[in-house]
Design an enzyme around this catalytic site. Structure first.
Site, mmCIF file in Angstrom:
data_model
loop_
_atom_site.group_PDB
_atom_site.id
_atom_site.type_symbol
_atom_site.label_atom_id
_atom_site.label_comp_id
_atom_site.label_asym_id
_atom_site.label_seq_id
_atom_site.Cartn_x
_atom_site.Cartn_y
_atom_site.Cartn_z
ATOM 1 N N LYS A 73 0.821 -1.223 0.000
ATOM 2 C CA LYS A 73 0.000 0.000 0.000
ATOM 3 C C LYS A 73 0.850 1.266 0.000
ATOM 4 C CE LYS A 73 -2.464 1.015 3.768
ATOM 5 N NZ LYS A 73 -1.791 -0.114 4.352
ATOM 6 N N THR A 75 3.978 1.490 -0.967
ATOM 7 C CA THR A 75 4.691 1.504 -2.244
ATOM 8 C C THR A 75 3.809 2.072 -3.348
ATOM 9 O OG1 THR A 75 5.981 -0.424 -1.552
ATOM 10 C CG2 THR A 75 5.918 0.050 -3.905
ATOM 11 N N ARG A 96 2.428 8.370 7.067
ATOM 12 C CA ARG A 96 2.754 8.182 8.481
ATOM 13 C C ARG A 96 4.238 7.876 8.656
ATOM 14 N NH1 ARG A 96 -0.658 3.301 10.082
ATOM 15 N NH2 ARG A 96 -0.165 2.805 7.914
ATOM 16 N N LYS A 107 7.204 -6.683 10.162
ATOM 17 C CA LYS A 107 6.821 -5.954 8.958
ATOM 18 C C LYS A 107 8.005 -5.319 8.235
ATOM 19 C CE LYS A 107 3.466 -2.401 7.525
ATOM 20 N NZ LYS A 107 4.372 -1.376 7.000
ATOM 21 N N ALA A 275 -3.439 1.230 12.635
ATOM 22 C CA ALA A 275 -4.858 1.217 12.271
ATOM 23 C C ALA A 275 -5.619 0.066 12.898
ATOM 24 C CB ALA A 275 -5.006 1.157 10.754
ATOM 25 N N PHE A 303 -3.517 -0.623 7.108
ATOM 26 C CA PHE A 303 -4.138 -1.935 6.931
ATOM 27 C C PHE A 303 -5.290 -1.860 5.920
ATOM 28 C CE2 PHE A 303 -2.199 -2.656 11.248
ATOM 29 C CZ PHE A 303 -1.178 -3.452 10.767
ATOM 30 N N PHE A 383 3.130 -8.273 -9.938
ATOM 31 C CA PHE A 383 4.291 -9.140 -9.753
ATOM 32 C C PHE A 383 4.571 -9.875 -11.061
ATOM 33 C CE2 PHE A 383 3.146 -8.223 -5.487
ATOM 34 C CZ PHE A 383 4.237 -8.512 -4.666
ATOM 35 N N TRP A 411 6.989 -0.764 -8.111
ATOM 36 C CA TRP A 411 8.158 -1.319 -7.424
ATOM 37 C C TRP A 411 9.336 -1.405 -8.393
ATOM 38 C CZ3 TRP A 411 12.028 -4.822 -7.372
ATOM 39 C CH2 TRP A 411 12.662 -5.075 -6.156
#
Length: 558
Positions: A73, A75, A96, A107, A275, A303, A383, A411
């Site tokens: 998210k 990214t 954030r 994470k 969150a 999230f 991907f 990415w």
């Protein structure tokens, strides 16, 4: 050719001096307070000067429920902003700050990934400008003042068994969840049970992210409920006479931080509530400043849309008066297959039937955001293992559900990989007007608000309350907190309160086990299931992979 890691890509980035980045938003250099060459805080005077500027368009990025496959998210948020920048739009990110807990736990960092990152990423992920430390110190000063007040006579008649203010630290440490303080005799204070939460779950963090200015911050700190008296009266932080000192600790922290992406897009990174156990959005001050300085602002909520996005709509936007113009829901083919029952080891293999089963999770999040009246674009974080057949399933599903669809390759390709998504978002902004509205009315009783969210957003059949939860909610209503919004703490991994129920579970109830008021933040926290406010480290924490070489470069951070 070996695929480069996030930190390797970040180290190769050629950064602009932060003054050059600020100039893209029209910020004069003298209005910056530098923290090295590549990050700075924006002065209070300059923020005040923006109040009469028109607002830019606000775009929320959210996601399906997180899975071990990852969704990306942050990214996508960064790559989308870079794509707007590539198209010549005046854009600013509002994100954030990372917590050290997840960074050293499971994470990893929160600077994005690949060629869609905030840089310098190691600065952002480790200490940054000290905002989390300031929040932790202010929180623990208040905790110390409570025990000190009781030790020296307890003029406020605080019941030591009903102190609700918890200490905090910015680290995962399960051993501190429930502790005993005051051991060792009279000089150390009365022995009592105490608790720690992670800084991102603290009320000071929530207040920090919702306060409009220093005066609003003062008022919010003063009205924090820290304890109850023997005759059931609330005790506020303002009565302990340390709010001024707390403000002094937070004075610099409350100024938004300016950074840049690898492609030099401006980013305001400020505040970091989780969150799943808090409201999950960056600071109102940073979002508002970004909207005054840019034509397009891209922000995210933590999230899935059942957590961060719901709280963004029902708490942050309601309090700040923001109207989101569009929302982007991030998903991946692999994550949807995981929701369809595919084991993590097999996610790279084409499996259309599993995707068709797991896509119900995406469908529920689409329906959830539509209930707030906000136009939606679905972004598939691409991907190499995704197949045309799988992508076609998602595209057709989105069309059937009345929202746009775009594949993003940020990415690998940065802003250029997000152009298709950016164009879809721009098209949506031009053709669909936001009809934003909160999900529930503040006048509804607390239990009704909880049940609206449980049924409408989670898909539950109903809500069960423990005896303790019933009593807590009744007490909060009697004390005058019934008109506040609710901030539900729930597992992020499922729409239900059972993290093992994937996809779109049906036929379940949400269990509420406790509730308390965050009077300074302005909401009631409702605890469901087995959610905890102080995470623990995993068996093999990410911290074990982080090191620093002889030249001073950090390795293993992701």
């Amino acid at each position: 050719m070996a695929v480069k890691s996030d930190i390797e890509i970040a180290h190769e980035a050629v950064m602009d001096p932060i003054g050059t980045v600020a100039a893209r938003l029209g910020i004069p250099e003298e209005e910056l307070e530098y923290y090295g060459r590549y990050k700075a805080k924006i002065s209070e005077g300059y923020l005040n000067s923006l109040k009469d500027q028109p607002d830019g368009r606000l775009i929320l990025v959210t996601a399906i429920n997180p899975t071990p496959a990852g969704e990306g998210k942050t990214t996508i948020s960064i790559g989308l902003a870079d794509a707007f920048h590539e198209l010549g739009k005046k854009v600013c990110l509002a994100l954030r700050e990372p917590s050290l807990g997840p960074c050293f736990g499971v994470k990893g960092g929160a600077a994005g990934g690949g060629h869609a990152q905030i840089v310098p990423m190691e600065d952002l992920n480790l200490h940054f400008t000290g905002d989390f430390h300031a929040i932790t110190s202010a929180n623990n000063l208040l905790a110390a003042a409570i025990d000190n007040h009781i030790h020296f006579g307890n003029a406020l008649h605080i019941d030591p068994t009903r102190i609700v203010w918890k200490r905090c630290m910015d680290m995962n440490d399960r051993a501190l969840r429930n502790i005993t303080v005051g051991l060792g005799g009279h000089t150390n204070g009365p022995a009592r049970e105490d608790h720690f939460v992670i800084t991102a779950a603290s009320e000071i963090m929530a207040i920090f992210c919702l306060a409009e200015n220093m005066e609003d911050l003062r008022k919010r700190l003063e009205r924090i409920v820290v304890a109850y008296t023997y005759d059931n009266q609330s005790v506020r932080a303002g009565e302990l006479n340390v709010v001024g000192a707390m403000l002094a600790l937070l004075k610099d922290a409350i100024q938004p931080n300016l950074m840049q992406t690898i492609e030099h897009t401006p980013a305001l990174v400020h505040g970091g509530p989780f969150a799943n156990i808090a409201h999950g959005c960056n600071s109102v001050r940073a979002t508002r400043a970004a909207m005054k300085m840019a034509d397009y602002v891209i922000t995210e909520a933590g999230f899935g849309a059942d957590l961060g996005a719901e709280k963004f709509m029902d708490i942050k936007c309601r309090m700040a008066g923001f109207t989101p113009d569009a929302a982007v829901i991030v998903a991946t083919v692999q994550a949807l297959k995981y929701n369809g029952g595919v084991a993590k080891a097999d996610l790279k293999e084409e499996n259309v039937p599993a995707l068709q089963k797991g896509i119900a999770n995406l469908g529920k999040h689409i329906e959830n955001l539509q209930k707030f009246g906000v136009p939606i674009v679905v972004a598939i974080n691409s991907f190499l293992t995704d197949t045309p057949a799988e992508e076609k399933v998602i595209e057709d599903y989105c069309k059937e559900h009345g929202c746009e669809f775009a594949k993003a390759e940020v990415w690998a390709n940065g802003g250029k990989g997000g152009l298709a998504l950016a164009e879809k978002v721009l098209q949506t902004l031009e053709t669909k007007k936001s009809q934003y509205h909160p999900l529930y009315a503040l006048e509804q009783p607390l239990t009704e608000k909880v049940e609206v969210i449980a049924k409408e957003i989670y898909g539950a059949d109903g809500v069960d309350y423990t005896a303790a939860a019933k009593k807590a909610l009744q007490t909060l209503e009697s004390l005058g907190f019934g008109s506040l919004p609710v901030c539900i703490a729930k597992t992020q991994y499922s729409l239900s309160d059972d993290q093992h129920r994937l996809g779109r579970p049906e036929g379940f109830h949400i269990t509420v086990r406790d509730a308390y008021v965050s009077a300074g933040a302005g909401f009631v926290v409702v605890l469901t299931g087995e959610i905890i406010q102080m995470p623990g480290l995993p068996r093999v924490p990410a911290a074990e992979k982080i090191d620093i070489d002889a030249s001073g470069e950090i390795e293993g951070l992701f």
